[in-house]
Design a protein around this motif. Sequence first.
Motif, PDB file in Angstrom:
ATOM      1  N   SER A 325       0.837  -0.674   0.039  1.00 15.84           N
ATOM      2  CA  SER A 325       0.025   0.270   0.576  1.00 15.84           C
ATOM      3  C   SER A 325       0.564   1.161  -0.058  1.00 15.84           C
ATOM      4  CB  SER A 325      -0.820   0.206   1.102  1.00 15.84           C
ATOM      5  OG  SER A 325      -0.150  -0.449   2.555  1.00 15.84           O
ATOM      6  N   ALA A 326       0.210   2.362  -0.382  1.00 13.78           N
ATOM      7  CA  ALA A 326       1.048   3.474  -0.124  1.00 13.78           C
ATOM      8  C   ALA A 326       1.735   4.597   0.788  1.00 13.78           C
ATOM      9  CB  ALA A 326       0.154   4.443  -1.646  1.00 13.78           C
ATOM     10  N   ALA A 327       0.656   4.175   2.261  1.00 12.76           N
ATOM     11  CA  ALA A 327       0.987   4.656   3.292  1.00 12.76           C
ATOM     12  C   ALA A 327       0.738   3.673   4.594  1.00 12.76           C
ATOM     13  CB  ALA A 327       0.564   5.673   3.250  1.00 12.76           C
ATOM     14  N   PRO A 328       1.129   4.019   5.427  1.00 11.93           N
ATOM     15  CA  PRO A 328       1.473   3.218   6.461  1.00 11.93           C
ATOM     16  C   PRO A 328      -0.165   2.670   7.469  1.00 11.93           C
ATOM     17  CG  PRO A 328       3.296   4.480   7.225  1.00 11.93           C
ATOM     18  CD  PRO A 328       2.877   5.084   6.319  1.00 11.93           C
ATOM     19  N   VAL A 354     -10.244   7.792  11.839  1.00 11.77           N
ATOM     20  CA  VAL A 354     -10.319   6.568  12.714  1.00 11.77           C
ATOM     21  C   VAL A 354     -11.464   6.420  11.696  1.00 11.77           C
ATOM     22  CG1 VAL A 354     -10.547   5.237  14.368  1.00 11.77           C
ATOM     23  CG2 VAL A 354      -9.187   7.175  14.255  1.00 11.77           C
ATOM     24  N   HIS A 355     -11.726   4.870  11.558  1.00  8.41           N
ATOM     25  CA  HIS A 355     -13.390   4.236  10.369  1.00  8.41           C
ATOM     26  C   HIS A 355     -13.627   3.550  11.622  1.00  8.41           C
ATOM     27  CE1 HIS A 355     -12.058   6.382   6.494  1.00  8.41           C
ATOM     28  NE2 HIS A 355     -10.885   6.109   6.948  1.00  8.41           N
ATOM     29  N   GLY A 356     -14.863   2.825  11.141  1.00  4.42           N
ATOM     30  CA  GLY A 356     -15.217   1.777  11.829  1.00  4.42           C
ATOM     31  C   GLY A 356     -14.994   1.054  10.981  1.00  4.42           C
ATOM     32  N   HIS A 357     -15.542  -0.313  11.055  1.00  5.02           N
ATOM     33  CA  HIS A 357     -15.603  -1.527  10.778  1.00  5.02           C
ATOM     34  C   HIS A 357     -15.641  -1.857   8.887  1.00  5.02           C
ATOM     35  CE1 HIS A 357     -15.116  -4.629  13.855  1.00  5.02           C
ATOM     36  NE2 HIS A 357     -15.760  -3.374  14.533  1.00  5.02           N
ATOM     37  N   LEU A 358     -14.662  -1.603   8.341  1.00  3.52           N
ATOM     38  CA  LEU A 358     -14.466  -1.214   6.820  1.00  3.52           C
ATOM     39  C   LEU A 358     -15.110  -2.517   6.283  1.00  3.52           C
ATOM     40  CD1 LEU A 358     -11.171   0.846   6.271  1.00  3.52           C
ATOM     41  CD2 LEU A 358     -13.396   1.507   6.285  1.00  3.52           C
ATOM     42  N   PHE A 359     -14.758  -3.574   6.370  1.00  2.00           N
ATOM     43  CA  PHE A 359     -15.374  -4.736   6.213  1.00  2.00           C
ATOM     44  C   PHE A 359     -16.059  -5.701   6.668  1.00  2.00           C
ATOM     45  CE2 PHE A 359     -10.430  -3.570   4.938  1.00  2.00           C
ATOM     46  CZ  PHE A 359     -10.787  -3.824   3.189  1.00  2.00           C
ATOM     47  N   ARG A 389      -9.114  -6.004  -2.397  1.00  2.00           N
ATOM     48  CA  ARG A 389      -7.365  -5.757  -2.139  1.00  2.00           C
ATOM     49  C   ARG A 389      -7.538  -4.056  -2.667  1.00  2.00           C
ATOM     50  NH1 ARG A 389      -2.678  -8.300  -3.722  1.00  2.00           N
ATOM     51  NH2 ARG A 389      -0.918  -6.558  -4.066  1.00  2.00           N
ATOM     52  N   SER A 390      -7.816  -3.852  -4.089  1.00  2.00           N
ATOM     53  CA  SER A 390      -8.125  -2.500  -4.623  1.00  2.00           C
ATOM     54  C   SER A 390      -8.856  -1.696  -4.027  1.00  2.00           C
ATOM     55  CB  SER A 390      -9.147  -2.766  -6.057  1.00  2.00           C
ATOM     56  OG  SER A 390      -8.076  -3.427  -6.645  1.00  2.00           O
ATOM     57  N   PHE A 391      -9.907  -2.236  -3.255  1.00  2.00           N
ATOM     58  CA  PHE A 391     -11.209  -0.970  -2.079  1.00  2.00           C
ATOM     59  C   PHE A 391      -9.997  -0.879  -1.208  1.00  2.00           C
ATOM     60  CE2 PHE A 391     -13.803   1.058   0.127  1.00  2.00           C
ATOM     61  CZ  PHE A 391     -13.553   0.203   1.644  1.00  2.00           C
ATOM     62  N   LEU A 392      -8.944  -1.902  -0.452  1.00  2.00           N
ATOM     63  CA  LEU A 392      -8.583  -0.946   1.208  1.00  2.00           C
ATOM     64  C   LEU A 392      -7.117  -0.330   0.611  1.00  2.00           C
ATOM     65  CD1 LEU A 392      -8.078  -1.003   3.991  1.00  2.00           C
ATOM     66  CD2 LEU A 392      -6.492  -2.960   3.487  1.00  2.00           C
ATOM     67  N   THR A 393      -6.047  -0.066  -0.970  1.00  2.00           N
ATOM     68  CA  THR A 393      -5.205   0.289  -1.451  1.00  2.00           C
ATOM     69  C   THR A 393      -6.063   1.841  -2.088  1.00  2.00           C
ATOM     70  OG1 THR A 393      -5.728  -1.081  -3.562  1.00  2.00           O
ATOM     71  CG2 THR A 393      -4.044  -1.466  -2.006  1.00  2.00           C
ATOM     72  N   SER A 394      -6.836   1.267  -2.950  1.00  2.00           N
ATOM     73  CA  SER A 394      -7.104   2.918  -2.695  1.00  2.00           C
ATOM     74  C   SER A 394      -7.313   4.085  -1.990  1.00  2.00           C
ATOM     75  CB  SER A 394      -9.275   3.026  -3.882  1.00  2.00           C
ATOM     76  OG  SER A 394      -8.189   2.052  -4.889  1.00  2.00           O
ATOM     77  N   LEU A 395      -8.653   3.156  -1.222  1.00  2.00           N
ATOM     78  CA  LEU A 395      -8.569   4.387   0.300  1.00  2.00           C
ATOM     79  C   LEU A 395      -7.399   4.845   0.837  1.00  2.00           C
ATOM     80  CD1 LEU A 395     -10.720   3.316   3.172  1.00  2.00           C
ATOM     81  CD2 LEU A 395      -8.750   4.018   3.906  1.00  2.00           C
ATOM     82  N   ILE A 396      -5.902   3.702   1.350  1.00  2.00           N
ATOM     83  CA  ILE A 396      -5.363   3.929   1.083  1.00  2.00           C
ATOM     84  C   ILE A 396      -3.886   5.731   0.494  1.00  2.00           C
ATOM     85  CG2 ILE A 396      -3.022   3.289   2.389  1.00  2.00           C
ATOM     86  CD1 ILE A 396      -4.709   3.126   3.772  1.00  2.00           C
ATOM     87  N   TRP A 397      -4.251   5.555  -1.034  1.00  2.00           N
ATOM     88  CA  TRP A 397      -3.395   6.636  -1.981  1.00  2.00           C
ATOM     89  C   TRP A 397      -4.310   7.790  -1.390  1.00  2.00           C
ATOM     90  CZ3 TRP A 397      -0.098   6.173  -4.818  1.00  2.00           C
ATOM     91  CH2 TRP A 397       0.190   7.428  -6.146  1.00  2.00           C
ATOM     92  N   ASN A 398      -5.555   7.690  -1.859  1.00  2.00           N
ATOM     93  CA  ASN A 398      -6.196   8.938  -2.018  1.00  2.00           C
ATOM     94  C   ASN A 398      -6.694   9.397  -0.822  1.00  2.00           C
ATOM     95  OD1 ASN A 398      -7.597   8.539  -4.539  1.00  2.00           O
ATOM     96  ND2 ASN A 398      -9.065   7.239  -3.786  1.00  2.00           N
ATOM     97  N   SER A 399      -5.787   8.913   0.950  1.00  2.00           N
ATOM     98  CA  SER A 399      -5.777   9.925   1.679  1.00  2.00           C
ATOM     99  C   SER A 399      -4.561  10.156   1.916  1.00  2.00           C
ATOM    100  CB  SER A 399      -7.161   9.102   3.310  1.00  2.00           C
ATOM    101  OG  SER A 399      -6.345   7.836   2.799  1.00  2.00           O
ATOM    102  N   ALA A 417      -7.810 -10.614   4.927  1.00  2.00           N
ATOM    103  CA  ALA A 417      -7.328 -10.731   5.738  1.00  2.00           C
ATOM    104  C   ALA A 417      -5.598 -10.975   5.451  1.00  2.00           C
ATOM    105  CB  ALA A 417      -7.411 -12.119   6.671  1.00  2.00           C
ATOM    106  N   PRO A 418      -5.508 -12.274   3.685  1.00  2.00           N
ATOM    107  CA  PRO A 418      -3.987 -11.941   3.573  1.00  2.00           C
ATOM    108  C   PRO A 418      -3.052 -10.593   3.192  1.00  2.00           C
ATOM    109  CG  PRO A 418      -5.465 -14.499   2.680  1.00  2.00           C
ATOM    110  CD  PRO A 418      -6.108 -12.875   3.072  1.00  2.00           C
ATOM    111  N   PHE A 419      -4.434  -9.915   2.806  1.00  2.00           N
ATOM    112  CA  PHE A 419      -3.453  -8.536   1.863  1.00  2.00           C
ATOM    113  C   PHE A 419      -2.907  -7.956   3.465  1.00  2.00           C
ATOM    114  CE2 PHE A 419      -3.385  -4.576   1.343  1.00  2.00           C
ATOM    115  CZ  PHE A 419      -3.175  -4.395   0.434  1.00  2.00           C
ATOM    116  N   LEU A 420      -4.047  -7.807   4.393  1.00  2.00           N
ATOM    117  CA  LEU A 420      -3.629  -7.116   6.033  1.00  2.00           C
ATOM    118  C   LEU A 420      -2.101  -7.693   5.798  1.00  2.00           C
ATOM    119  CD1 LEU A 420      -6.628  -6.821   7.656  1.00  2.00           C
ATOM    120  CD2 LEU A 420      -5.698  -4.509   5.718  1.00  2.00           C
ATOM    121  N   ALA A 421      -2.172  -9.149   6.731  1.00  2.00           N
ATOM    122  CA  ALA A 421      -1.254  -9.283   7.428  1.00  2.00           C
ATOM    123  C   ALA A 421       0.514  -9.662   6.190  1.00  2.00           C
ATOM    124  CB  ALA A 421      -1.092 -11.271   7.636  1.00  2.00           C
TER     125      ALA A 421
END
Length: 559
Positions: A325-328, A354-359, A389-399, A417-421
Motif C-alpha cells: 500500500s501507499a502509506a502506513p 479513525v473508521h469503523g469496520h471497513l469490512f 484489495r483494490s478497495f483498501l489500496t485506493s482508500l490509503i492512496w487517496n488519503s 486478511a492475507p493482504f493485511l498480514a
Amino acid sequence: MLCHTALYRAAQVARHWAEHGCPVVIHLDRRVAEKDRAKLAADLADLPDIRFSARIACEWGTFSLVQASSTAAALMLRDFPQVGHVFLASGSCLPIRPVAELQDHLAAHPQTDFIESVTTADVGWTVGGLNRERFTLRFPFSWKRQRRLFDGYVNLQRRFGFQRRIPDGLVPHLGSQWWCLTRQSLRAILTHPDRARHDRYFRRVWIPDESYFQTLVRQVSTNVESRSLTLSKFDFQGRPHVFYDDHIHLLRRTDAFVARKIWPQADLLYDTYLSPSADLATRPEPNPGKIDRLFAKAVERRTKGRPGLYMQSRFPTKARGGNRSAAPYGVFEGFADLFPDFHSWLTRVADARVHGHLFAPDRVQFAGDEAVFKGGLSDSAALRDYNPRSFLTSLIWNSRGERQCFQFGPGDAQDIAPFLAGDPNASILLVSGAFAIPLWRSGRPFPEIRAEAARLQKIEADFIALLNGPDTKARTRIWTLADFIEDPVEPLHQIVDDLNPRAPHRMTELPHMTDLSGFSDFLQELRNQGMQPVLMGDVPASIDMARIDRGLSRPHMVK
C-alpha cells in the motif's frame, strides 16, 4: 495411577497420596517385568490403602488405556466406599499443591465432575491429526508400530467414503485424559446398560482415552466443569512438554493441583513437593496466565526462530516482499468491544482518521458515517467485496498524508486478511477473545451465543495463525483479553507511540473501559456447555479490580 516406567518415582508419589488420606489404585502395564512389579509392591506393602488392579498391556492411541483406567476405577469404587471423587493420574504426575487443598476443593464441589470435554463440532481441540474422523473411521492398526498400515487404511476409507455410525445418543467430545470424576458419575459410566455397546464402538476410535470418559460423562453428569485439575502443556506438534528442576518457579504459579510430565531425574521437584514440609511452604499467588504466555513464547521461538541467528536446530524465518500500500495505516481488532468511546479517543490522541469496520458484512463504516469517501469510494459492501484489495489500496492512496485506522474483527469479511498480514505498512493491533464481550451483553439465548462464539473464535484463531505465519510482513501486537485488562495503560501508550511517534505531547486521557463484572462466569459457562474459549487467556474472576485507572504516567529515560 497409570504406571509403566520410573517406578521408584511412582512409589514416592503413591506414598505421598496415601499418607495424606487418599486411597490409591495402581495399574501397572503388563509389559513391566515381574521383578520390577514385585519391588514396587514391596516398597508400598506397609500402606493399607494402596491396591494394584489387573494388569493390561497398554499402547498409546488404543482402547487399552481406557480399559486400564476403567479396571482401576472399578477397584477403587469397590474397595473404598468413602471416596467421593476419583482422580486419574500417571506415574509421571506430581502433586504440586498440598493434598489438603485438593481435598477441600473437591469437598466444596461434591457434585462436580472436573473433566475437559469439548465438542469437535465447535472447537478443534487437537493439534494436527484427526478430529471428527477419529469417530467415523476405523483404526485397527497401531499408529506407532504400524504407521504405513495405519495411514493406508485411513486413506482407503476416505477414498471409498466409509463412515462408521456414531451410536444413538452419543455426541463426541474430546479433552485431556487426566480427569477427576465424582463417584456417582464414574459408577454410572462403568455400570451403564449400554456399556458393552459403547466399548465396542470406542475400541476402534483413535486415541479413545481422550474421548471415552469425555463423551460418556455428558450422558450421566448434571454438573460438568470443563477443565482438568492437572497442568499438562503441549508443544506445537501436540507432544507433551516435560517439566525439569528449573521449572519449579513456574509450577508455583499454577492453579492446578497436579503437574505432568515430570522428568524422573528432577530431584529438586520431587524433593520439594513430596517433602513433609511442603504443606507449610509459602506459595505465591497463582498466575496461570504467566505460564500460558511463557509456553506461547516457547512455541513462537521454536516455529519462527530468531532473526539473524543461524544454528543447527533452527534457521530464522525468511521475509520476502515489499509494501503493498501507499502509506502506513492501523488495524484494530477487539478495542471497540472493550472501549465504547475508542473511535473518538483514538482520533484525538493519535491525530488520525479513525473508521469503523471497513469490512463489515452489511456496509462500509467510514469515519463520520460518510456514504462516499475520498476517491469516490462507496459504502456499498457489494462494490467493496468485488475487489477488497483494490478497495483498501485506493482508500490509503487517496488519503496519503493522513494516517488511516479502522476496526477489523471475526464478524467482518475475511478475504482481505492475507493482504493485511502481508503488507509491511499495516500495523495490526489485536486483543484476542474480545469478540465475546458483545455476545455476553447481547441477551441472546445461550445455545445461540455458544454456537456464535465457537464460529467467531475459529475465524479469529485462523487470523491469528495467519499473523503468526512466515509470510506476515505487517507489524503486529497481539494481547489476550486477560493480559490486556490486567494492565491496559501500557498497551494504549504503545498504540499512540506506534501511530504517531513524533507527537510532541503525551497522553492526557484514556478511553472508558466496559464494565466486565461477571464476564469470567460467562466464559466458564461456555466451557461447561462444551465450548472451550481458548483465545481469551485466563480472565480473572475479580475483573472489577483490573481497572484502567492506574494512572497515566510511566517512567522514561532521559539522556
